[in-house]
Design an enzyme around this catalytic site. Structure first.
Site, PDB file in Angstrom:
ATOM      1  N   ALA A  94       0.827  -1.209   0.000  1.00  0.00           N
ATOM      2  CA  ALA A  94       0.000   0.000   0.000  1.00  0.00           C
ATOM      3  C   ALA A  94       0.860   1.257   0.000  1.00  0.00           C
ATOM      4  O   ALA A  94       0.590   2.213  -0.735  1.00  0.00           O
ATOM      5  CB  ALA A  94      -0.928   0.001   1.219  1.00  0.00           C
ATOM      6  N   VAL A  95       1.913   1.263   0.817  1.00  0.00           N
ATOM      7  CA  VAL A  95       2.758   2.460   0.888  1.00  0.00           C
ATOM      8  C   VAL A  95       3.439   2.731  -0.451  1.00  0.00           C
ATOM      9  O   VAL A  95       3.636   3.897  -0.830  1.00  0.00           O
ATOM     10  CB  VAL A  95       3.785   2.341   2.036  1.00  0.00           C
ATOM     11  CG1 VAL A  95       4.849   1.284   1.747  1.00  0.00           C
ATOM     12  CG2 VAL A  95       4.424   3.692   2.326  1.00  0.00           C
ATOM     13  N   GLY A 325       0.229   0.161   9.326  1.00  0.00           N
ATOM     14  CA  GLY A 325       1.653   0.445   9.519  1.00  0.00           C
ATOM     15  C   GLY A 325       2.318   0.756   8.198  1.00  0.00           C
ATOM     16  O   GLY A 325       1.700   1.314   7.284  1.00  0.00           O
ATOM     17  N   GLU A 326       3.595   0.444   8.091  1.00  0.00           N
ATOM     18  CA  GLU A 326       4.436   0.599   6.900  1.00  0.00           C
ATOM     19  C   GLU A 326       4.485   2.018   6.341  1.00  0.00           C
ATOM     20  O   GLU A 326       4.851   2.235   5.187  1.00  0.00           O
ATOM     21  CB  GLU A 326       4.037  -0.407   5.812  1.00  0.00           C
ATOM     22  CG  GLU A 326       2.725  -0.176   5.104  1.00  0.00           C
ATOM     23  CD  GLU A 326       2.338  -1.263   4.105  1.00  0.00           C
ATOM     24  OE1 GLU A 326       1.765  -0.903   3.044  1.00  0.00           O
ATOM     25  OE2 GLU A 326       2.599  -2.455   4.367  1.00  0.00           O
ATOM     26  N   GLY A 327       4.098   3.026   7.146  1.00  0.00           N
ATOM     27  CA  GLY A 327       4.116   4.405   6.678  1.00  0.00           C
ATOM     28  C   GLY A 327       2.897   4.809   5.887  1.00  0.00           C
ATOM     29  O   GLY A 327       2.844   5.933   5.360  1.00  0.00           O
TER      30      GLY A 327
END
Length: 360
Positions: A94-95, A325-327
């Site tokens: 996604a990021v 998560g992950e930004g």
């Protein structure tokens, strides 16, 4: 708790009056743009400018594995950390999608994944160790490893700054890291283990209870290992670095280092969700001056995040029930951050637009 090792000057307030005057004289009622107004002022303070700009924002995601997964704290196996890093490198997360949407450079940093990666132009190979130790049994990392992980964060922000960036966004990846973050939060704040745990990647009620038990077990182990340090103290009053070494994660420490370096170099940084906020908590405990440079992207669906934001006395920009998560939340907040600079720069004033102001 200030720390002389770092060189963070407090955000300057010398331009506050001028910034407030410019914001208040835009063609709008006082305060009508809400948080965008305080954000515009903050960016003006950081850049010491009445026309702050966002230049070449960078996304940096730190990845590492955690020994505490041996305690069955995650519904996902540890190899998912490695597999997700490969997904980042192929552009499938996604990021990645959101960074591509906003034309933001993306970089994944291996601080301690328990696997070896081939070279890749999006990958920074900075492995401190093959994951942390199981902190229910012993300290998660040594002092040397703690300092090495901090240095990774320093170096990644220096790299972004050299590339011309004045805004950095952070994210993380590491199976088990919600348990690590919850343990750090509870131990640094003195809040109960139960108030600091949540589902993470989807733990059941039983799994959440197991996380709380793991945290309590770890805190007892820390007390047993440091009886002299805890004489007349609570566990939250232990040395901040010691707590980080006892129950931290390499990617969390690297994010802490990145936040500290961003503040030292007068760069605004965006805090993502729960785990990133715990990295900020550690940075704040090490040097309170980091606060003026932090922009909080969102309140996540992770149960403890709201409690942590209250503890930190900060208000994030978004609340969208995110828990990835992950930004991902940080990059979603980027358009709002850019809008704060653009209204300050381009929006007409009452005088320039010849619009009558509110009667006084």
């Amino acid at each position: 708790m200030a720390n002389a090792r770092f060189n963070i000057a407090p955000v300057s307030t010398t331009m506050d009056a001028a910034l407030e005057d410019k914001i208040n004289n835009k063609t709008k009622p006082l305060g009508a743009l809400g948080q965008l107004e305080s954000l515009a002022k903050q960016l003006g303070q950081i850049q010491q400018s009445l026309e702050p700009e966002i230049n070449k924002p960078h996304m940096i995601v730190f990845a590492a594995d955690h020994g505490v997964v041996a305690q069955n704290v995650s519904p996902f196996p540890q190899e998912v950390t490695y597999q997700m890093v490969l997904n980042f490198l192929s552009g499938g997360a996604a990021v990645n999608v959101f960074c591509a949407q906003h034309k933001v450079p993306f970089r994944i940093v291996d601080v301690g994944v328990k696997s070896i990666f081939d070279d890749h132009n999006l990958l920074s190979k900075r492995k401190v160790a093959n994951g942390t130790k199981d902190f229910t049994k012993k300290a998660a990392m040594t002092e040397y490893e703690f300092k090495a992980a901090l240095q990774v964060g320093f170096d990644e922000v220096d790299r972004a700054k050299t590339a011309g960036s004045n805004l950095v966004m952070f994210g993380e990846m590491g199976i088990g890291n919600t348990t690590t973050a919850s343990c750090m939060m509870a131990t640094l704040t003195g809040l109960s283990a139960e108030s600091c745990v949540g589902p993470g990647t989807g733990a059941s009620e039983e799994g959440i209870a197991r996380k709380a038990k793991v945290i309590e077990q770890t805190q007892q182990r820390i007390k047993d290992d440091h009886p002299r340090d805890l004489y007349r103290k609570s566990i939250s009053e232990l040395d901040v670095q010691l707590i980080a070494q006892e129950c931290g994660g390499f990617e969390i420490i690297a994010m802490t280092g990145a936040m500290i370096r961003a503040a030292e170099r007068k760069i605004a940084f965006v805090v993502d969700g729960f785990i990133c906020s715990v990295a900020y908590l550690l940075a704040y405990k090490l040097d309170e001056n980091v606060k003026g440079f932090a922009i909080f992207a969102h309140e996540s669906q992770e149960t403890a995040h709201a409690a942590l934001l209250r503890y930190l006395e900060v208000t994030p920009l978004l609340s969208m029930s995110l828990r990835l998560g992950e930004g991902s939340g940080a990059i979603l907040a980027l358009p709002l951050i850019e809008s704060a600079t653009l209204f300050l720069k381009n929006m007409a004033s009452f005088e320039s637009a010849e619009v009558s102001q509110e009667k006084t």
